[in-house]
Design an enzyme around this catalytic site. Structure first.
Site, short mmCIF file in Angstrom:
data_model
loop_
_atom_site.label_atom_id
_atom_site.label_comp_id
_atom_site.label_asym_id
_atom_site.label_seq_id
_atom_site.Cartn_x
_atom_site.Cartn_y
_atom_site.Cartn_z
CG ASP A 373 -1.82 1.17 1.33
OD1 ASP A 373 -2.73 1.27 0.49
OD2 ASP A 373 -1.62 2.00 2.23
CD GLU A 409 -2.22 2.26 -3.42
OE1 GLU A 409 -3.40 2.56 -3.71
OE2 GLU A 409 -1.80 2.19 -2.25
#
Length: 734
Positions: A373, A409
């Site tokens: 993330d 990401e």
């Protein structure tokens, strides 16, 4: 009879003898590890990095909550450690760390706060409330501009979860990891709880748990669908944000980690004093036995302790300056994540925490990869994103981590944080440019098809460098964050009222089209068009070069009622609805998804391991990739710049790069896909020889019945009528 003073002395002596001794122990490994100590005595070694601390107390808790404090006196290279004889699995514990309270310089030690061991392998309890006692500062201080600078002396131990000692000697000898090559991978993003919470064929007491995901009914859906990996939304122990708790909500997605070694206790059906570890492992084994890899969505960029006004749960109280990025005003936190804090990955102890955690999940918990993330925040050396940063360098040389699947990401919320296409080899990336181009094409918002051509063919403009391959692009149309596939064609505006923020949260940039009416409708024409648009988006995704990622439920038309930020909806909004028999359209959507994935698995031309060259192959001049207009002509440069709603994509199966298991050159069928986003049917001229003598129709999204292929033949050079807003896929036949 003994005097009162003598009785008191005896009682004190008995109490003193009841406190276990603390032997020196060892500074490694960090955390709580059961082992045999000197003289063959069994116990647990405790080791905690706390660089600037003045003293550290180990706190042991009985079943009734009684606390025993033990001072750790050994200090080696900033690691406080000790061995406690007789302490074994199931023991609940935490730490109290002593030091200066000086928020203006970033020092926030407060021994009144019980701290979770960053290396705890299990956590007993839930952060179901964050009372004032859980904060290192006095929350109700009247002067708000200095609210975080006044130390709170109340004990937090009764109000926070505890770490649990776990003994683990599993060697995974009975496990067989699938090890699916990247180019063959199909990722299925799911939430452990939401996927099974309403599944009718899973026993109720297992729904929403690791055991529920391991149940044959859950695995059967994954196998029949044809995915090769599940990507689990965060399963590290996480906490709920205070602003959600005040509104009667909870963090559902889990992007608020506080324990990087502990499987989230709330997903355990068997107990939370270590049982969750074994249950997670059994889930991994069951998925592996079905040929499915397990990828974890991990949140190492920030923690649940938020900014200066956040709670003191672990790292903030262990060594705030040693774990977090602080501003020049050290009272404030540098925030590249939008969540209040950012871990200072350049610091050796932070880098060690992250890499130790990653290796643990691979070697001892059996997982096969990670999706990071806000990975750009991890790649910041000091302020700027640096692809030579310590984090990326350590991953690249680590003998364990460089062999697993790594997905970035590739952005964060700081300046220069958007890094799509910039991560080094070994990494794949979420490709949001793919998402945007495909959404815009099917809603009629692309000015031309130049960008779409790149996205369908593997995004070579982003990834054809440094030895990277088309599978560096993780293609997706939807993700957990944003509209579901059904909502993408049902709503043009977000509807997040249930989140309690006045619909201010969530993105406005949805690139969606509601097909003429906002929200659900009984109009059969609009309902039919929406189902077709869902089929178009899924078909485009699964025919594109790169690694496709599906979101759990999209194959069945799942809706969140227009909520594009359902991170706090631990209810029917966020859970999957398994009532397929009640909706024939949803059943047909599932049938099409299964057919497309089976087709993708059978044909290597649809999952290439190298970029297309576009150059002629052989005397007939066929290319491995060709583009056609509706008139059946190869596209010229002028055609790429012209407004159009139609694109023909020809994939040649001749001489695909790579060799099979016998060392022979891979060959395959050739295919022609026609994507038509226009609102009227179109007569498309099929390319004649040498491209194709004839074509067999395999997929037509304009048809409502998707249970079987159309299986009709059409001559090369002839005309095929393509329905309004539809995709057709044809196989070239000699």
């Amino acid at each position: 009879m003994a005097s009162a003073a003598e009785q008191e002395a005896v009682s004190e002596h008995a109490l003193e003898r009841a406190v276990p001794p603390v032997w020196p122990g060892a500074p490694t490994p960090l955390g709580a590890r059961c082992r045999v100590g000197p003289g063959g005595v069994t116990g647990t070694n405790f080791a905690l990095w706390a660089g600037g601390a003045e003293a550290v107390e180990l706190c042991l808790f009985d079943a009734d909550g009684t606390e025993t404090r033990l001072r750790l006196t050994e200090l080696t290279h900033e690691i406080w450690h000790g061995f406690v004889p007789g302490v074994g699995p199931g023991q609940r514990y935490g730490y109290r760390v002593h030091g200066r309270w000086d928020p203006w310089t970033g020092a926030r030690w407060n021994p009144a706060k019980l701290l979770l061991d960053p290396y705890a392998r299990a956590v007993d309890g839930d952060f179901a409330a964050l009372p004032p006692e859980a904060y290192g500062h006095v929350r109700d201080w009247p002067q708000q501009h200095v609210a975080d600078t006044v130390r709170d002396e109340r004990d937090s131990a009764p109000h926070v979860p505890k770490g649990v000692v776990v003994h683990d000697d599993d060697d995974w000898a009975d496990d067989r990891r699938p090890k699916t090559p990247w180019q063959d991978s199909v990722i299925y993003e799911l939430h452990v709880k939401g996927f099974t919470k309403q599944h009718p064929d899973i026993p109720e007491h297992l729904r929403g748990t690791y055991a529920g995901l391991a149940h044959p009914a859950a695995i059967d859906h994954l196998v029949r669908l044809g995915v090769t990996a599940v990507e689990l939304l965060p399963v590290h122990q996480f906490a709920h944000e205070d602003h959600l708790l005040r509104r009667g909500l909870r963090n559902y997605w889990g992007y608020n980690s506080i324990g990087y070694f502990a499987p989230h206790a709330g997903y355990s059906s068997s107990g939370t004093t270590g049982e969750q570890v074994g249950e997670f492992k059994r889930m991994v084994r069951a998925l592996h036995a079905a040929g499915i890899e397990v990828i974890l969505d991990v949140v190492y960029n920030h923690t649940a302790e938020a900014g200066e006004l956040g709670p003191t749960l672990s790292l903030k109280g262990i060594d705030n300056r040693g774990y977090y990025r602080l501003q020049s005003d050290a009272r404030r936190y540098a925030d590249y994540t939008g969540c209040g804090n950012t871990l200072h990955v350049v610091q050796p102890q932070v880098l060690r925490l992250i890499t130790d955690s990653l290796r643990y999940w691979v070697t001892e918990m059996g997982v096969d990869g990670f999706r990071f993330d806000l990975a750009a925040a991890l790649a910041r050396s000091f302020h700027d994103v640096d692809m030579l940063s310590p984090f990326l360098a350590v991953i690249a040389q680590d003998p364990v981590l460089r062999r697993v699947k790594l997905i970035a990401e590739p952005w964060d919320v700081g300046n220069g944080g958007y890094q799509v296409g910039a991560f080094p080899p070994l990494w794949t990336e979420w490709n949001d440019r793919y998402r945007d181009a495909v959404r815009d094409f099917w809603r009629g918002a692309l000015p031309d098809v130049r960008d779409l051509g790149y996205r369908l063919s593997g995004s070579s403009d982003l990834y054809a460098w440094g030895g990277r391959r088309p599978y560096a692009s993780v293609n997706f149309v939807t993700a957990h964050d944003g509209f579901t596939l059904r909502d993408l064609v049902t709503y043009e505006r977000k509807h997040n009222e249930a989140n309690g923020e006045g619909n201010r949260d969530g993105t406005h940039d949805n690139r969606s089209w509601n097909c003429g009416t906002e929200g659900e409708t009984d109009d059969p024409a609009i309902r039919g068009l929406r189902l077709r648009q869902q089929r178009n988006l899924l078909t485009t995704l699964l025919l594109s070069t790169g690694v496709p990622m599906l979101v759990a439920g999209d194959e069945m038309g799942r809706t969140q009622g227009g909520n594009n930020n359902a991170y706090c909806q631990d209810n029917e909004i966020g859970w999957l609805d398994w009532s397929l028999p009640d909706d024939p359209g949803r059943a047909q959507l599932l049938a099409l998804t299964r057919r497309l994935l089976a087709l993708r698995h059978r044909h290597p031309v649809l999952r290439r391991r190298a970029f297309f060259s576009g150059r002629p192959q052989g005397a007939d001049g066929l290319r491995d990739l060709a583009w056609f207009t509706a008139e059946g002509n190869e596209m010229t440069e002028r055609d790429w710049y012209a407004p159009t709603a139609t694109l023909g994509l020809y994939l040649s199966g001749r001489d695909i790069p790579g060799r099979d298991a016998r060392g022979e050159q891979i060959t395959d069928d050739s295919f022609l896909a026609v994507l038509h986003a226009g609102h009227r049917p179109l007569d498309f001229r099929l390319p004649g020889p040498p491209w194709g003598e004839s074509y067999e129709l395999l997929v037509d999204t304009a048809r409502d019945d998707q249970s079987a292929p159309p299986a009709t033949r059409h001559p090369g050079g002839g005309t095929l009528t393509v329905g309004a807003r539809s995709v057709v896929l044809l196989r070239v036949r000699e």
